[in-house]
Design an enzyme around this catalytic site. Sequence first.
Site, PDB file in Angstrom:
ATOM      1  N   TYR A 163      -8.763  -1.420  -3.818  1.00 17.09           N
ATOM      2  CA  TYR A 163      -8.309  -0.065  -4.150  1.00 17.09           C
ATOM      3  C   TYR A 163      -9.471   0.908  -4.282  1.00 17.09           C
ATOM      4  CZ  TYR A 163      -3.935  -2.441  -5.583  1.00 17.09           C
ATOM      5  OH  TYR A 163      -2.806  -3.205  -5.633  1.00 17.09           O
ATOM      6  N   HIS A 188      -5.711 -11.804  -4.020  1.00 16.74           N
ATOM      7  CA  HIS A 188      -4.846 -10.724  -3.531  1.00 16.74           C
ATOM      8  C   HIS A 188      -3.842 -11.181  -2.465  1.00 16.74           C
ATOM      9  CE1 HIS A 188      -4.948  -6.058  -3.463  1.00 16.74           C
ATOM     10  NE2 HIS A 188      -3.730  -6.500  -3.281  1.00 16.74           N
ATOM     11  N   LEU A 210       9.601   0.257  -6.945  1.00 19.06           N
ATOM     12  CA  LEU A 210      10.535   1.338  -6.610  1.00 19.06           C
ATOM     13  C   LEU A 210      10.736   1.460  -5.102  1.00 19.06           C
ATOM     14  CD1 LEU A 210       9.164   4.030  -9.103  1.00 19.06           C
ATOM     15  CD2 LEU A 210      11.053   2.419  -9.453  1.00 19.06           C
ATOM     16  N   LYS A 244       3.422   2.475  -9.668  1.00 19.40           N
ATOM     17  CA  LYS A 244       2.309   3.430  -9.554  1.00 19.40           C
ATOM     18  C   LYS A 244       2.882   4.836  -9.634  1.00 19.40           C
ATOM     19  CE  LYS A 244      -0.058   6.309  -6.547  1.00 19.40           C
ATOM     20  NZ  LYS A 244       0.389   7.249  -5.494  1.00 19.40           N
ATOM     21  N   ASN A 274       8.935   6.907 -15.597  1.00 23.20           N
ATOM     22  CA  ASN A 274       8.968   5.453 -15.414  1.00 23.20           C
ATOM     23  C   ASN A 274       8.990   4.722 -16.755  1.00 23.20           C
ATOM     24  OD1 ASN A 274       8.825   5.907 -12.667  1.00 23.20           O
ATOM     25  ND2 ASN A 274       6.647   5.399 -12.495  1.00 23.20           N
TER      26      ASN A 274
END
Length: 271
Positions: free
Chosen positions: A51, A105, A187, A227, A237
């Site tokens: 990231y 990951h 989501l 996120k 959220n």
Amino acid sequence: MTDYPTLMMNDDRQIPQLGFGTYQIDDSDAAETVQTALDTGYWLIDTAAIYKNERGVGEGIGDWADIFLTTKIWNESQGYDRTKKAFAKCLERLGRDYVDLLLIHWPCPEQGLAVETWKAFIELREEGLAKSIGVSNFREEDLQMLASETGIVPAVNQIEIHPSFQQRDMRKVHDDMGIITQSWSPLGQGAGLKHDAIKRIAEELGQPASAVVLRWHMQCGLAPIPKASSQEHIEANFRALDFELSDEQMNAIDDLDQKDGRIGPDPAEFN
């Protein structure tokens, strides 16, 4: 964290059930965004080497010593020695002496380095540098291989789950092996909020559609890490902690599952 919902991992440590994801948040924005999430009440912050925002995330956490922090080792860093070196750089960027959860990951089956990487993870846990260790995007065969080769079962497997792609078979595997299922893209990158059933339930409850979807994850026993960038979405959220869904509402969301609902890479092919 007394009133914050948690799940018990197989290493007898608790993980906050609702977390905050930082994928696609620029390093320059990460500190302020993470601070907003912490001020809102989130207790788990999730980042990753790939990231490229670990430095900003670490700055955002600052002196919040008891925050649950997760990072991940990227594909090119797999292998025993490379994992150790890559993780040392993660800690340096984060400005931390340890992380609460360290994940591989992706399984990267063509590389064949997952077991070697996992052995490095086990040592990092023994050294106290990673309090808990787990994986992300691992398939059943990948999980079984780690367990059979080392005797250590991952505490967490973070996989793609949202209303259109519910991964019930993998969730059953996790339940059988004692692994926490953590949901990335919970989501559906926003697509999950457009279902008529979600909109209807949100209207019935007077709650944001995103909170309805996250509440579904939580009542399924999952640990979602949405996120969000804006304070409005971060707070919306977090309202998933304020209410419960009825059996009828849960069933309506269960019915949204699709066989072709995956939006991320296939772990069998991603290397």
